[in-house]
Design an enzyme around this catalytic site. Structure first.
Site, PDB file in Angstrom:
ATOM      1  N   THR A  42     -20.470  20.065  43.272  1.00 22.66           N
ATOM      2  CA  THR A  42     -19.293  20.212  42.416  1.00 22.66           C
ATOM      3  C   THR A  42     -18.088  20.621  43.252  1.00 22.66           C
ATOM      4  O   THR A  42     -16.986  20.076  43.104  1.00 22.66           O
ATOM      5  CB  THR A  42     -19.564  21.308  41.357  1.00 22.66           C
ATOM      6  OG1 THR A  42     -20.738  20.963  40.632  1.00 22.66           O
ATOM      7  CG2 THR A  42     -18.393  21.469  40.409  1.00 22.66           C
ATOM      8  N   LYS A  52      -7.723  22.352  44.832  1.00 22.76           N
ATOM      9  CA  LYS A  52      -6.801  23.012  45.765  1.00 22.76           C
ATOM     10  C   LYS A  52      -5.874  22.000  46.431  1.00 22.76           C
ATOM     11  O   LYS A  52      -4.722  22.303  46.737  1.00 22.76           O
ATOM     12  CB  LYS A  52      -7.567  23.808  46.821  1.00 22.76           C
ATOM     13  CG  LYS A  52      -7.703  25.276  46.472  1.00 22.76           C
ATOM     14  CD  LYS A  52      -8.803  25.619  45.506  1.00 22.76           C
ATOM     15  CE  LYS A  52      -8.443  25.767  44.084  1.00 22.76           C
ATOM     16  NZ  LYS A  52      -9.591  26.045  43.196  1.00 22.76           N
ATOM     17  N   GLY A 146     -26.740  23.794  40.438  1.00 19.61           N
ATOM     18  CA  GLY A 146     -25.373  24.067  40.020  1.00 19.61           C
ATOM     19  C   GLY A 146     -25.149  24.183  38.535  1.00 19.61           C
ATOM     20  O   GLY A 146     -26.008  24.641  37.773  1.00 19.61           O
ATOM     21  N   SER A 147     -23.977  23.701  38.107  1.00 19.30           N
ATOM     22  CA  SER A 147     -23.544  23.915  36.722  1.00 19.30           C
ATOM     23  C   SER A 147     -22.762  22.708  36.219  1.00 19.30           C
ATOM     24  O   SER A 147     -22.426  21.803  36.984  1.00 19.30           O
ATOM     25  CB  SER A 147     -22.648  25.155  36.659  1.00 19.30           C
ATOM     26  OG  SER A 147     -21.525  24.976  37.503  1.00 19.30           O
ATOM     27  N   GLY A 184      -9.175  30.640  31.400  1.00 22.10           N
ATOM     28  CA  GLY A 184      -9.862  31.100  32.617  1.00 22.10           C
ATOM     29  C   GLY A 184      -9.221  30.436  33.833  1.00 22.10           C
ATOM     30  O   GLY A 184      -8.218  29.722  33.714  1.00 22.10           O
ATOM     31  N   GLY A 274     -15.438  27.034  30.159  1.00 20.65           N
ATOM     32  CA  GLY A 274     -16.476  27.668  30.975  1.00 20.65           C
ATOM     33  C   GLY A 274     -17.508  26.668  31.459  1.00 20.65           C
ATOM     34  O   GLY A 274     -17.426  25.473  31.155  1.00 20.65           O
ATOM     35  N   MET A 321     -20.017  32.283  39.051  1.00 23.32           N
ATOM     36  CA  MET A 321     -20.165  30.886  39.472  1.00 23.32           C
ATOM     37  C   MET A 321     -19.070  30.576  40.494  1.00 23.32           C
ATOM     38  O   MET A 321     -17.996  30.090  40.146  1.00 23.32           O
ATOM     39  CB  MET A 321     -20.081  29.965  38.271  1.00 23.32           C
ATOM     40  CG  MET A 321     -21.302  30.056  37.378  1.00 23.32           C
ATOM     41  SD  MET A 321     -21.240  28.814  36.091  1.00 23.32           S
ATOM     42  CE  MET A 321     -22.868  28.980  35.371  1.00 23.32           C
ATOM     43  N   ALA A 323     -18.309  29.268  44.743  1.00 25.35           N
ATOM     44  CA  ALA A 323     -18.891  28.550  45.879  1.00 25.35           C
ATOM     45  C   ALA A 323     -19.348  29.509  46.976  1.00 25.35           C
ATOM     46  O   ALA A 323     -20.434  29.347  47.544  1.00 25.35           O
ATOM     47  CB  ALA A 323     -17.859  27.565  46.431  1.00 25.35           C
ATOM     48  N   HIS A 447       3.639  44.124  61.270  1.00 28.09           N
ATOM     49  CA  HIS A 447       4.875  44.075  60.497  1.00 28.09           C
ATOM     50  C   HIS A 447       5.711  42.904  60.966  1.00 28.09           C
ATOM     51  O   HIS A 447       5.835  42.691  62.169  1.00 28.09           O
ATOM     52  CB  HIS A 447       5.660  45.378  60.698  1.00 28.09           C
ATOM     53  CG  HIS A 447       7.005  45.348  60.040  1.00 28.09           C
ATOM     54  ND1 HIS A 447       7.155  45.500  58.673  1.00 28.09           N
ATOM     55  CD2 HIS A 447       8.251  45.161  60.551  1.00 28.09           C
ATOM     56  CE1 HIS A 447       8.451  45.415  58.377  1.00 28.09           C
ATOM     57  NE2 HIS A 447       9.133  45.210  59.491  1.00 28.09           N
TER      58      HIS A 447
HETATM   59  C1  LIG Z   1     -12.403  22.416  38.801  1.00 29.68           C
HETATM   60  C2  LIG Z   1     -13.229  23.446  39.522  1.00 29.68           C
HETATM   61  C3  LIG Z   1     -12.627  24.235  40.486  1.00 29.68           C
HETATM   62  C4  LIG Z   1     -13.367  25.189  41.178  1.00 29.68           C
HETATM   63  N1  LIG Z   1     -12.732  25.944  42.119  1.00 29.68           N
HETATM   64  C5  LIG Z   1     -13.437  26.883  42.798  1.00 29.68           C
HETATM   65  C6  LIG Z   1     -12.811  27.654  43.822  1.00 29.68           C
HETATM   66  O1  LIG Z   1     -11.638  27.483  44.120  1.00 29.68           O
HETATM   67  N2  LIG Z   1     -13.560  28.566  44.472  1.00 29.68           N
HETATM   68  C7  LIG Z   1     -14.887  28.779  44.174  1.00 29.68           C
HETATM   69  O2  LIG Z   1     -15.514  29.635  44.793  1.00 29.68           O
HETATM   70  N3  LIG Z   1     -15.509  28.051  43.212  1.00 29.68           N
HETATM   71  C8  LIG Z   1     -14.822  27.111  42.537  1.00 29.68           C
HETATM   72  N4  LIG Z   1     -15.458  26.349  41.590  1.00 29.68           N
HETATM   73  C9  LIG Z   1     -16.886  26.616  41.320  1.00 29.68           C
HETATM   74  C10 LIG Z   1     -17.767  25.974  42.397  1.00 29.68           C
HETATM   75  O3  LIG Z   1     -17.534  24.591  42.410  1.00 29.68           O
HETATM   76  C11 LIG Z   1     -19.230  26.291  42.107  1.00 29.68           C
HETATM   77  O4  LIG Z   1     -19.402  27.684  41.994  1.00 29.68           O
HETATM   78  C12 LIG Z   1     -20.116  25.766  43.246  1.00 29.68           C
HETATM   79  O5  LIG Z   1     -19.954  24.390  43.432  1.00 29.68           O
HETATM   80  C13 LIG Z   1     -21.590  26.092  42.951  1.00 29.68           C
HETATM   81  O6  LIG Z   1     -22.369  25.614  43.993  1.00 29.68           O
HETATM   82  P1  LIG Z   1     -23.889  25.217  43.776  1.00 29.68           P
HETATM   83  O7  LIG Z   1     -24.391  24.835  45.146  1.00 29.68           O
HETATM   84  O8  LIG Z   1     -24.597  26.272  43.042  1.00 29.68           O
HETATM   85  O9  LIG Z   1     -23.891  23.930  42.825  1.00 29.68           O
HETATM   86  P2  LIG Z   1     -23.038  22.588  42.755  1.00 29.68           P
HETATM   87  O10 LIG Z   1     -21.873  22.603  43.666  1.00 29.68           O
HETATM   88  O11 LIG Z   1     -22.790  22.333  41.316  1.00 29.68           O
HETATM   89  O12 LIG Z   1     -24.022  21.479  43.343  1.00 29.68           O
HETATM   90  C14 LIG Z   1     -25.182  21.085  42.682  1.00 29.68           C
HETATM   91  C15 LIG Z   1     -25.520  19.670  43.099  1.00 29.68           C
HETATM   92  O13 LIG Z   1     -26.840  19.376  42.665  1.00 29.68           O
HETATM   93  C16 LIG Z   1     -26.889  18.044  42.200  1.00 29.68           C
HETATM   94  N5  LIG Z   1     -28.054  17.940  41.299  1.00 29.68           N
HETATM   95  C17 LIG Z   1     -28.246  18.549  40.115  1.00 29.68           C
HETATM   96  N6  LIG Z   1     -29.461  18.258  39.602  1.00 29.68           N
HETATM   97  C18 LIG Z   1     -30.054  17.440  40.509  1.00 29.68           C
HETATM   98  C19 LIG Z   1     -31.333  16.811  40.575  1.00 29.68           C
HETATM   99  N7  LIG Z   1     -32.249  16.966  39.632  1.00 29.68           N
HETATM  100  N8  LIG Z   1     -31.593  16.051  41.649  1.00 29.68           N
HETATM  101  C20 LIG Z   1     -30.685  15.874  42.643  1.00 29.68           C
HETATM  102  N9  LIG Z   1     -29.467  16.458  42.642  1.00 29.68           N
HETATM  103  C21 LIG Z   1     -29.158  17.241  41.589  1.00 29.68           C
HETATM  104  C22 LIG Z   1     -25.547  17.880  41.507  1.00 29.68           C
HETATM  105  O14 LIG Z   1     -25.195  16.527  41.375  1.00 29.68           O
HETATM  106  C23 LIG Z   1     -24.623  18.606  42.504  1.00 29.68           C
HETATM  107  O15 LIG Z   1     -24.167  17.736  43.492  1.00 29.68           O
HETATM  108  C24 LIG Z   1     -14.750  25.355  40.892  1.00 29.68           C
HETATM  109  C25 LIG Z   1     -15.375  24.553  39.938  1.00 29.68           C
HETATM  110  C26 LIG Z   1     -14.620  23.603  39.265  1.00 29.68           C
HETATM  111  C27 LIG Z   1     -15.300  22.735  38.246  1.00 29.68           C
END
Ligand SMILES: Cc1cc2nc3c(=O)[nH]c(=O)nc-3n(C[C@H](O)[C@H](O)[C@H](O)COP(=O)(O)OP(=O)(O)OC[C@H]3O[C@@H](n4cnc5c(N)ncnc54)[C@H](O)[C@@H]3O)c2cc1C
Length: 468
Positions: A42, A52, A146-147, A184, A274, A321, A323, A447
């Site tokens: 994501t 960004k 992820g989410s 949010g 959310g 949630m 990154a 400074h």
């Molecule tokens: C618009 C937006 C802006 C954001 N901005 C920020 C920010 O500025 N800073 C920040 O810290 N966070 C930000 N976030 C949140 C951040 O993107 C998430 O917290 C982060 O990506 C979570 O990482 P993750 O590795 O847990 O999961 P994810 O990044 O969601 O990755 C999970 C991956 O698993 C894959 N997947 C799922 N199920 C399966 C399966 N069964 N088999 C194979 N693949 C699968 C999905 O396709 C995905 O590619 C933002 C989110 C959004 C939507």
């Protein structure tokens, strides 16, 4: 014979790809399964990075339109090439997702392209886009799936007129009227992008303040500044219905406490209420992996689920949630598998809202300290009294330091102001090292820099700020 790995990570987002690389660094044979066309999850594809990129471009557009004149710079007529702005964003995304692919090759991590299902502990079935399936065997499985955006009942997302964050990152035209449901960080960041590019933005929030999870001074402060730039807020208001017609979308609004309805007309509606954990298709019930009522995979302090050999990290488990939180967990889960004892201090994980000014926080809020019965002192310092903020022409906002009344230990830092997201790193380090406000106050800060505001706020905890 099925291919055999030490670790198979499901999901190639910041949690999953970092876990896979760390596993390879520690000598494990690692694979990462992800079904997207590019790695990075994501965050890199439809989250942190494209948002960004657009925030940066739209900020430059707004600056060229409104703030360069006071610096004595004039630039003829202002023009917007939205297609070029979007192409730049896409290029940034591609460069970074390819960068993860390069890191996989460098570390000899196998990217298994396809959807993963946990066939049994130690066995993952991967089905690619053509329907071909292969089973792999593994010592450990790390769920990092992820989410996804939470849908709003009755408001069907079509990613054109009613969009999720994904659609809002790829609009082909600047909408005349954009309604954002949810106050949010995602709604406020994407609302800011389109407001700066010329949309009339209205943010509808069910609660009585925006950024409800942050220290209660920050949301109202940001609201005042965004209102000044033209964003309209409807707080304590719920969306009860939405209909897309020839003339855009009509949202039916009602006071959260009940009362007279009104209609809000918009060309595009962004639903940003959310995100929720994503576990579809993993077969968790069949394998017996427990989840909490919110759908999060339940884990212990070492990220182990209730089923031996299956772990989970990132957005799919408890906690913010974010990154960088997912990345910390990706490293920690693998180091634990390797017999190390890493520990994550969740109080030291910062959160940032990349609006302008930015909002950033780490540690406890005042409400949390009050609820826990902790005695604390407050040190506050405004950017108006910070010389670098004056030279830059960005004087909105303040820094607030909360320190334990008895020990002076820093418990929370809350910033609204220019580059707050970069400044918060110093505060996160202070909390990680259990620093006192006096430690920050006695540290020499160059400074003129914006970080002097943090030093002054730390001095203010003991009532001895110099420049105010
Ligand atoms: C618009 C937006 C802006 C954001 N901005 C920020 C920010 O500025 N800073 C920040 O810290 N966070 C930000 N976030 C949140 C951040 O993107 C998430 O917290 C982060 O990506 C979570 O990482 P993750 O590795 O847990 O999961 P994810 O990044 O969601 O990755 C999970 C991956 O698993 C894959 N997947 C799922 N199920 C399966 C399966 N069964 N088999 C194979 N693949 C699968 C999905 O396709 C995905 O590619 C933002 C989110 C959004 C939507």
């Amino acid at each position: 014979m099925a291919e055999r790995y030490d670790v198979v990570v499901i999901g190639g987002g910041p949690g999953g790809y970092v876990a896979a690389i760390r596993a390879a660094q520690l000598g494990m044979r690692a694979a990462c399964v992800d079904s997207r066309a590019s790695l990075g999850g994501t965050c890199l594809n439809i989250g942190c990075i494209p948002s960004k990129a657009l925030l940066q471009s739209s900020e430059k557009f707004a600056e060229a339109g409104h703030s360069l004149a006071e610096h004595g710079i004039s630039i003829g007529e202002l023009g917007l090439d939205l297609a070029a702005m979007m192409a730049r964003k896409d290029k940034v995304v591609t460069t970074l997702t390819r960068g993860v692919e390069f890191l996989f090759r460098k570390n000899k991590v196998d990217w298994l392209k396809g959807r993963a299902r946990i066939a049994a502990p130690g066995r993952v079935a991967v089905t690619d886009n053509d329907g071909a399936s292969q089973d792999v065997e593994t010592g450990a499985i790390v769920i990092a799936t992820g989410s996804e955006s939470i849908p709003l009942p009755g408001i069907a997302v079509d990613e054109e007129r009613i969009v999720s964050s994904t659609g809002a990152l790829a609009l082909e035209r600047v909408p005349e009227r954009l309604a954002v449901i949810g106050g949010g960080y995602i709604g406020l960041e994407l609302g800011s992008v389109w407001s700066r590019l010329g949309a009339k933005v209205t943010v509808v929030e069910y609660l009585d303040r925006i950024l409800p999870n942050m220290d209660r001074e920050l949301g109202p402060a940001l609201q005042r500044l965004l209102t000044r730039s033209g964003v309209v807020f409807k707080l304590a208001t719920k969306v009860v219905d939405g209909r897309a017609g020839n003339d855009g979308v009509a949202l039916e609004l009602e006071p959260a406490a009940g009362g007279t309805r009104e209609t809000l007309a918009a060309d595009v509606v962004l639903v940003a209420i959310g995100r929720r954990p994503f576990t579809d298709g993993l077969s968790l019930d069949e394998v017996g992996v427990a989840r909490d009522p919110a759908g999060r995979v339940t884990v212990d302090d070492g990220f182990a689920t209730n089923v031996a050999g299956i772990y989970a990290i990132g957005d799919v488990i408890r906690g913010p949630m974010l990154a960088h939180k997912a990345m910390e967990e990706g490293v920690a889960v693998i180091e634990r598998l390797a017999g190390q004892k890493p520990d994550i201090d969740y109080d030291a994980i910062p959160s940032v809202v990349y609006t302008w000014p930015e909002v950033a926080a780490v540690g406890r809020t005042e409400d949390e300290l009050k609820a826990a019965g902790v005695e604390y002192r407050i040190g506050k310092f405004p950017f108006t009294a910070t010389p670098r903020a004056r030279t830059n022409g960005d004087t909105d906002g303040f820094v607030k330091v909360l320190a334990d009344a008895a020990s002076d230990r820093v418990l929370g830092v809350h910033i609204i102001g220019p580059d707050a997201g970069t400044m918060i790193a110093e505060a996160a380090l202070a909390i990680e090292f259990a620093a006192s406000a006096e430690d920050i106050a006695r540290t020499s800060h160059a400074h003129p820099t914006l970080n002097e505001a943090l030093k002054e706020a730390a001095l203010a905890v003991a009532g001895r700020a110099i420049h105010i």
